[in-house]
Motif scaffolding. Structure first.
Motif, short mmCIF file in Angstrom:
data_model
loop_
_atom_site.label_atom_id
_atom_site.label_comp_id
_atom_site.label_asym_id
_atom_site.label_seq_id
_atom_site.Cartn_x
_atom_site.Cartn_y
_atom_site.Cartn_z
N PRO A 94 0.82 -1.20 0.00
CA PRO A 94 0.00 0.00 0.00
C PRO A 94 0.86 1.26 0.00
CG PRO A 94 -0.72 -1.52 1.71
CD PRO A 94 0.58 -2.03 1.17
N ASN A 95 0.36 2.29 -0.66
CA ASN A 95 1.00 3.61 -0.63
C ASN A 95 2.44 3.62 -1.14
OD1 ASN A 95 0.49 6.37 -0.07
ND2 ASN A 95 1.87 6.23 1.68
N LYS A 100 -6.57 10.13 -14.77
CA LYS A 100 -6.40 11.10 -13.68
C LYS A 100 -6.93 10.47 -12.39
CE LYS A 100 -4.94 14.70 -16.08
NZ LYS A 100 -4.53 13.86 -17.20
N GLN A 101 -6.52 9.25 -12.16
CA GLN A 101 -6.91 8.54 -10.95
C GLN A 101 -6.43 9.35 -9.74
OE1 GLN A 101 -8.48 5.73 -11.27
NE2 GLN A 101 -8.66 5.16 -9.14
N HIS A 102 -7.33 9.58 -8.79
CA HIS A 102 -6.92 10.38 -7.64
C HIS A 102 -5.87 9.64 -6.81
CE1 HIS A 102 -7.24 13.70 -4.94
NE2 HIS A 102 -7.18 12.85 -3.94
N THR A 103 -4.76 10.33 -6.53
CA THR A 103 -3.73 9.71 -5.72
C THR A 103 -3.65 10.44 -4.40
OG1 THR A 103 -2.09 11.19 -6.66
CG2 THR A 103 -2.36 9.06 -7.72
N GLY A 104 -3.21 9.74 -3.38
CA GLY A 104 -3.09 10.40 -2.08
C GLY A 104 -2.03 9.70 -1.26
N ASN A 105 -1.43 10.49 -0.38
CA ASN A 105 -0.33 9.93 0.40
C ASN A 105 -0.84 9.19 1.62
OD1 ASN A 105 2.13 9.35 1.46
ND2 ASN A 105 2.60 11.44 2.09
N TRP A 106 -1.65 8.18 1.42
CA TRP A 106 -2.00 7.30 2.53
C TRP A 106 -2.44 5.94 2.02
CZ3 TRP A 106 -7.37 6.16 3.21
CH2 TRP A 106 -8.24 7.00 2.52
N PRO A 107 -2.17 4.89 2.82
CA PRO A 107 -2.46 3.54 2.36
C PRO A 107 -3.96 3.29 2.25
CG PRO A 107 -1.45 3.52 4.56
CD PRO A 107 -1.58 4.93 4.16
N GLY A 108 -4.36 2.60 1.19
CA GLY A 108 -5.76 2.22 1.06
C GLY A 108 -6.55 3.20 0.23
N LYS A 109 -5.86 4.08 -0.47
CA LYS A 109 -6.54 5.09 -1.27
C LYS A 109 -7.37 4.44 -2.39
CE LYS A 109 -7.54 9.14 -2.28
NZ LYS A 109 -7.76 10.36 -1.55
N VAL A 128 -9.59 1.68 -3.54
CA VAL A 128 -10.34 0.51 -3.13
C VAL A 128 -11.11 -0.09 -4.29
CG1 VAL A 128 -10.59 0.84 -0.66
CG2 VAL A 128 -12.08 2.06 -2.21
N THR A 129 -11.51 0.76 -5.21
CA THR A 129 -12.14 0.21 -6.40
C THR A 129 -11.04 -0.08 -7.42
OG1 THR A 129 -12.55 2.50 -6.96
CG2 THR A 129 -14.42 1.22 -6.21
N ARG A 146 6.36 10.38 -9.53
CA ARG A 146 5.78 11.72 -9.45
C ARG A 146 6.32 12.64 -10.52
NH1 ARG A 146 4.58 13.41 -3.72
NH2 ARG A 146 5.91 15.17 -4.15
#
Lengths: 478, 253
Positions: free
Chosen positions: B35-36, B50-59, B61-62, B170
């Motif tokens: 994850p992450n 443009k899949q939303h990315t974020g700095n945390w595990p489990g972003k 789910v689909t 990035r």
């Protein structure tokens, strides 16, 4: 393959499975550990061959220092609230000017032109009413009031997320969630809910245990979502800010919105506790939460994705729902029976009930009209207020030439709003049924009408209970 | 400047980002990793999504999927949920494992966090037990440099028996080489010789060898007979079921 071959193959497979079972009995549980140990040892060996650490370790790693601070027992929470306060304060302060500009453009300039254009080509009155006074006005209101705060709030929130702040928040909250018998990862799904509850409900898939997942789904609505932040910010700016000297107006507005958000967290914990002690009994399962490294946020990319992904998406949703809602509002305001509009009947019917909760009939009717999207509650309230009170200077059944916050405030005061009404609408906006998208998502995720109903009834009940208590206490002192 | 665009080394300009248009793909790429570690960012780099990315595990789910084209081949790429291992039984790990096993991707692209190489290699080694065709993306290489840590990607690649490419998702650094390796492995130009954990203690090793031979006899085309044998030894109900109902046989005939 002949039949005989098929049978012999089936027997071979049976024999293989039997053999495996025998080996398993012989070896016992140590096999799994043995594999894991083997893999871990190999990973360690390969990694150590490929990696060479610097001779001198840096004496102080700033990441460790920052982590100590952000997830410390004492500084953790104050820092968390401070960050949220700064984001909200920037949003409240920054949104005013562009909001006024959009207002002036969409309602002051385009609206009359549009209306005249419809009239000049001979469109029937009712059609002009539905399209221009209903659909267009509701949509224009949503855009001018919601777009500026969203365009500021979302990028700021995303920057915090990108930096790695969110998992630290979850880490801080984890303890609370475990204490109330819920899963620690619920802190993360709740954070997602602060953006959008439907997304938060989907995010609960990261929780393995079905019991804890249900708790997370049912309580997600208590995380103040996109559609409701602007309502809170607006009401706080109109009714709470004037209570203090102008210098402090922005600060007190931000503080009261945070208070509502925190009330939401408290309701989440309370409901989780109640559920895990009653219909969803069980022991919380353990998990490991990884704190990701801090990464410098990519400013431009964040601006781009949060504008496209969130702002435009949420705005689009609001518009899609505001269009038909605007038509409905226009219709119930203009279709009359015995010379009295339908909406007046409904409002009069709801009024005696609503008073007990410190609300009014218009607010309740607005919440019914706005089930598809929380974003349009305030525009609906304004349009209905204009209709019922026949406000001087505003056309009947139409939201007309309302160009700034003082005007909105004025209109609501004419509608009989007091500080109690404002506080209770803020509370009710936090605790009422989820929007229809979220309800549908809950049904899809749980596959059960029973749990979907529970998710609707619990927040609604708590909302009425809270507003009732606040109203009664208020009446006691005034 | 014009020369750069035409230079054969400029892979990114040869890359066609198809976004969500995944029809008629020649190869399927599975995107796996802890994850992450930046799987979604790599997916966006490759496909233009443009899949939303974020700095945390489990972003994520689909399941996210997209497609890209390179050297006249079209690749469909599927982002699997981030997992630390494929050995336990949480829903996420099952999805990832089932896809790598039953979905038979042409390439499994494992994204690893270079700053936590050892822990990430646990997953890489487990994936190498299931499938040969793996490319490892050593993501967050910039953070490694910032911390003055040296990572010998060639040595790692030799030890694992599959390509290992330093990247910074990035900023798209290293994505060129990554795409090229994915293409090479998919088209068979690069033949992976994956490292597999060899020795277990005597009794266990004997059991594994014995069962592997039987599995091979029943399913001669299976690329990962040894892994199946190990799952059987552990009593994996799903694998037993797949053998009984013939699903496994159908896949590898």
């Amino acid at each position: 393959m002949t039949n005989a071959e098929k049978i012999s193959r089936e027997e071979q497979i049976k024999a293989l499975l039997k053999k495996a079972e025998n080996y398993r009995k012989e070896i016992g549980d140590s096999f799994h550990d043995n594999i894991v140990e083997g893999i871990f040892a190999e990973a360690e060996r390969i990694a150590s061959r490929a990696i060479q650490y610097p001779d001198k370790k840096p004496s102080k790693d700033w990441e460790v220092v920052l982590d100590r601070l952000l997830i410390s027992k004492y500084a953790g929470y104050p820092i968390m609230f401070l960050m949220l306060a700064i984001v909200l304060w920037l949003t409240i302060q920054g949104a005013n000017y562009p909001s006024d500009l959009l207002y002036d453009l969409l309602l002051g300039k385009i609206y009359p032109i549009l209306k005249n254009a419809f009239i000049s080509i001979g469109t029937p009155n009712w059609l002009t009413g539905i399209i221009v006074d209903g659909a267009y006005l509701a949509t224009a209101w949503v855009i001018s009031v919601m777009l500026p705060p969203m365009a500021i709030f979302f990028p700021l929130f995303t920057l915090l997320e990108d930096f790695g702040f969110l998992p630290r928040v979850a880490f801080n909250l984890d303890n609370f969630f475990r204490k109330v018998g819920a899963h620690g990862k619920q802190a993360l799904t709740m954070s997602m809910g602060f953006g959008c509850n439907a997304a938060g409900v989907v995010a609960t898939r990261i929780i393995d245990s079905p019991r804890e997942r249900l708790i997370a789904i049912i309580t997600n609505n208590f995380a103040l979502c996109n559609g409701r932040w602007p309502t809170q910010i607006l009401l706080a700016s109109i009714f709470i800010a004037p209570l203090v000297p102008p210098v402090w107006a922005g600060v007190i507005s931000a503080a009261s919105v945070i208070a509502i958000a925190l009330l939401g967290v408290a309701l989440t914990l309370f409901t989780s506790y109640a559920l895990s002690r009653t219909i969803l009994k069980g022991i919380p399962s353990t998990f490991s939460l990884e704190l990701p490294p801090y990464r410098p946020p990519r400013i431009l990319q964040t601006l781009y994705t949060s504008l496209i992904d969130r702002t435009i998406y949420v705005l689009w949703r609001a518009i899609v729902f505001a269009l038909p809602a605007g038509m409905v509002i226009w219709l119930i305001s203009n279709v009359t029976y015995d010379g009295v509009p339908l909406a007046k009947y409904i409002v009069d019917f709801l009024d005696p009930f609503a008073i007990i909760f410190g609300l009014n009939g218009i607010i309740l009717l607005a919440y019914i009209v706005a089930i598809p999207a929380n974003e349009i509650v305030i525009p609906t309230i304004l349009m209905l207020t204009v209709l019922i009170f026949g406000v001087e200077g505003y056309q009947h059944g139409v939201l007309f030439e309302l160009d700034s916050l003082p005007d909105t405030a004025n209109l609501l005061r004419i509608g009989g709003w007091t500080i109690l009404t404002a506080i209770n609408v803020m509370v009710f906006s936090l605790a009422h049924n989820p929007c229809s998208t979220t309800i549908y998502t809950i049904y899809k995720e749980t596959g059960s009408w029973k749990w979907t109903t529970v998710s609707v009834v619990i927040p609604l009940t708590l909302g009425f209970l809270l507003t009732f208590i606040i109203a009664q206490v208020y009446f006691l002192f005034t | 400047m014009a020369d750069c665009v035409n230079c054969p080394a400029n892979v990114l300009s040869a890359l066609k980002r198809y976004g969500e248009n995944m029809q008629d793909a020649d190869f399927v790429v599975a995107l796996a990793g802890n994850p992450n570690v930046g799987k979604s960012t790599i997916l966006n780099d490759l496909t233009g999504l443009k899949q939303h990315t974020g700095n945390w595990p489990g972003k994520t789910v689909t399941r996210a999927e997209g497609a890209f084209g390179y050297k006249e081949k079209k690749f469909k790429i599927i982002d699997l949920p981030g997992t630390y291992s494929l050995l336990s039984t949480s829903a996420d790990e099952e999805i990832a494992r089932d896809f790598i096993l039953f979905g038979k991707p042409d390439v499994t692209l494992v994204v690893v966090d270079s700053t936590k190489l050892e822990r990430n290699l646990n997953l890489v080694l487990q994936i190498l037990e299931i499938t040969d065709k793996v490319v490892v993306a050593l993501n967050l290489f910039d953070e490694l440099r910032r911390k003055n840590i040296k990572l010998d990607a060639r040595r790692l690649s030799a030890d694992l028996g599959v390509p290992a490419v330093p990247v910074v998702a990035r900023s798209k650094e290293g994505i060129n080489e990554l795409i090229d390796y994915v293409w090479q492995v998919a088209s068979g130009e690069y033949v992976c010789k994956p490292k597999r954990v060899k020795k277990f203690n005597g009794k266990i090793q004997k059991a594994i060898d014995d069962l592997t031979a039987d599995v091979k006899k029943l399913f001669p085309n299976l690329p990962n007979a040894r892994w199946i044998a190990m799952r059987l030894l552990e009593g994996d109900m799903q694998i037993e079921e797949a053998i009984k109902n013939g699903e496994l046989g159908k896949l590898f005939q």
